[in-house]
Write an enzyme that holds these catalytic residues in place. Structure first.
Site, PDB file in Angstrom:
ATOM      1  N   HIS A  39      -7.700  -5.191  -1.098  1.00  0.00           N
ATOM      2  CA  HIS A  39      -6.469  -4.546  -0.655  1.00  0.00           C
ATOM      3  C   HIS A  39      -5.664  -5.419   0.307  1.00  0.00           C
ATOM      4  O   HIS A  39      -4.482  -5.169   0.513  1.00  0.00           O
ATOM      5  CB  HIS A  39      -6.797  -3.196  -0.010  1.00  0.00           C
ATOM      6  CG  HIS A  39      -5.634  -2.254   0.033  1.00  0.00           C
ATOM      7  ND1 HIS A  39      -4.901  -1.912  -1.077  1.00  0.00           N
ATOM      8  CD2 HIS A  39      -5.059  -1.595   1.079  1.00  0.00           C
ATOM      9  CE1 HIS A  39      -3.936  -1.078  -0.737  1.00  0.00           C
ATOM     10  NE2 HIS A  39      -4.005  -0.879   0.558  1.00  0.00           N
ATOM     11  N   SER A  59       0.845  -1.186   0.000  1.00  0.00           N
ATOM     12  CA  SER A  59       0.000   0.000   0.000  1.00  0.00           C
ATOM     13  C   SER A  59       0.888   1.246   0.000  1.00  0.00           C
ATOM     14  O   SER A  59       1.717   1.411  -0.891  1.00  0.00           O
ATOM     15  CB  SER A  59      -0.959  -0.029   1.194  1.00  0.00           C
ATOM     16  OG  SER A  59      -1.976   0.928   1.041  1.00  0.00           O
ATOM     17  N   ASP A 113      -9.446  -4.848  -5.441  1.00  0.00           N
ATOM     18  CA  ASP A 113      -8.942  -3.782  -4.563  1.00  0.00           C
ATOM     19  C   ASP A 113      -9.725  -2.492  -4.798  1.00  0.00           C
ATOM     20  O   ASP A 113      -9.699  -1.937  -5.898  1.00  0.00           O
ATOM     21  CB  ASP A 113      -7.451  -3.557  -4.839  1.00  0.00           C
ATOM     22  CG  ASP A 113      -6.766  -2.732  -3.764  1.00  0.00           C
ATOM     23  OD1 ASP A 113      -7.456  -1.992  -3.043  1.00  0.00           O
ATOM     24  OD2 ASP A 113      -5.527  -2.833  -3.663  1.00  0.00           O
TER      25      ASP A 113
END
Length: 236
Positions: free
Chosen positions: A216, A100, A186
């Site tokens: 995610h 991320s 995601d």
């Protein structure tokens, strides 16, 4: 060299055990001004300026010279320098890794820092800004949307600033061996923005692992094993 996801702190004793348990030394960079969204630990950041919309995504966004991530990317490069200077570290075998926000920072470090031999870039944030803010209304990209919702005439200026820190542009100058990953469901970091960075990545030794039914959270333990295998193959 590991970088942390958005809002996370450096953690406490035992927070980072996976790579060391596989025999891989790990230095974790605390992300300045963060550490209140998940995992404790924080380092103050006194350099921000200008209005912002929650979080840190819009701190100093009026100008590339004052934008928050300019300081973070500088920290990322200096962290690689610190790792390379450690007496127990072989400077020819340094890798960067993160997911991320950490993936976006790792991508920047792969482009800007030397020496870096390998990079693991999981579901990278800070990538494909122009597309991401029109596809999802989830945080942290939503902070930029909210800022533009109020500052209606700032779009050109904001997008210009973000272009200096966009992972797609960083990828075009990054050459270490790279392992990317993407979750096709995601809703935080759209997979099309991850593939944009992967496709622009300049290094020829690159691979992406795709998880069709994950968001995610990505591959979690499966991707952790991919990471260990990748580091062992590239670092020796």
């Amino acid at each position: 060299m590991s970088y942390i996801g958005y809002g996370g702190g450096r953690g406490l004793v035992g927070s980072w055990s996976q790579l060391p348990s596989a025999g891989i030394a790990q230095l974790v960079m605390d992300t300045r001004g963060q550490g209140s969204r998940y995992r404790p630990g924080d380092t103050p950041d006194g350099g921000f300026t200008g209005p912002s919309s929650g979080g840190v995504m819009t701190l100093g966004i009026d100008d590339p010279a004052t934008y928050y991530y300019r300081r973070v990317f500088t920290d990322a490069v200096r962290a690689v320098d610190a790792a390379a200077a450690h007496p127990l570290v072989d400077p020819a075998r340094i890798a960067v890794q993160g997911g991320s926000q950490g993936g976006g920072i790792a991508l920047a470090a792969a482009a800007l820092a030397s020496p870096v031999t390998a990079a693991v870039i999981d579901v990278p944030f800070l990538t494909g800004f122009r597309r991401a803010i029109t596809l999802v209304d989830t945080h942290p990209y939503a902070e930029i949307v909210q800022y533009l919702h109020v500052h209606r005439h700032a779009e050109e200026r904001v997008l210009r600033t973000l272009s200096y820190f966009d992972g797609v542009n960083m990828a075009a100058r990054a050459r270490p061996a790279a392992l990317f990953s993407a979750g096709l469901m995601d809703e935080v970091c759209p997979p099309s923005t991850v593939f944009a960075a992967f496709n622009h990545y300049a290094g020829g030794d690159k691979r992406i692992v795709v998880y069709p039914y994950n968001g995610h959270e990505n591959g979690e333990e499966f991707q952790a094993q991919e990471t260990v295998d990748f580091f062992r193959s590239r670092l020796g």
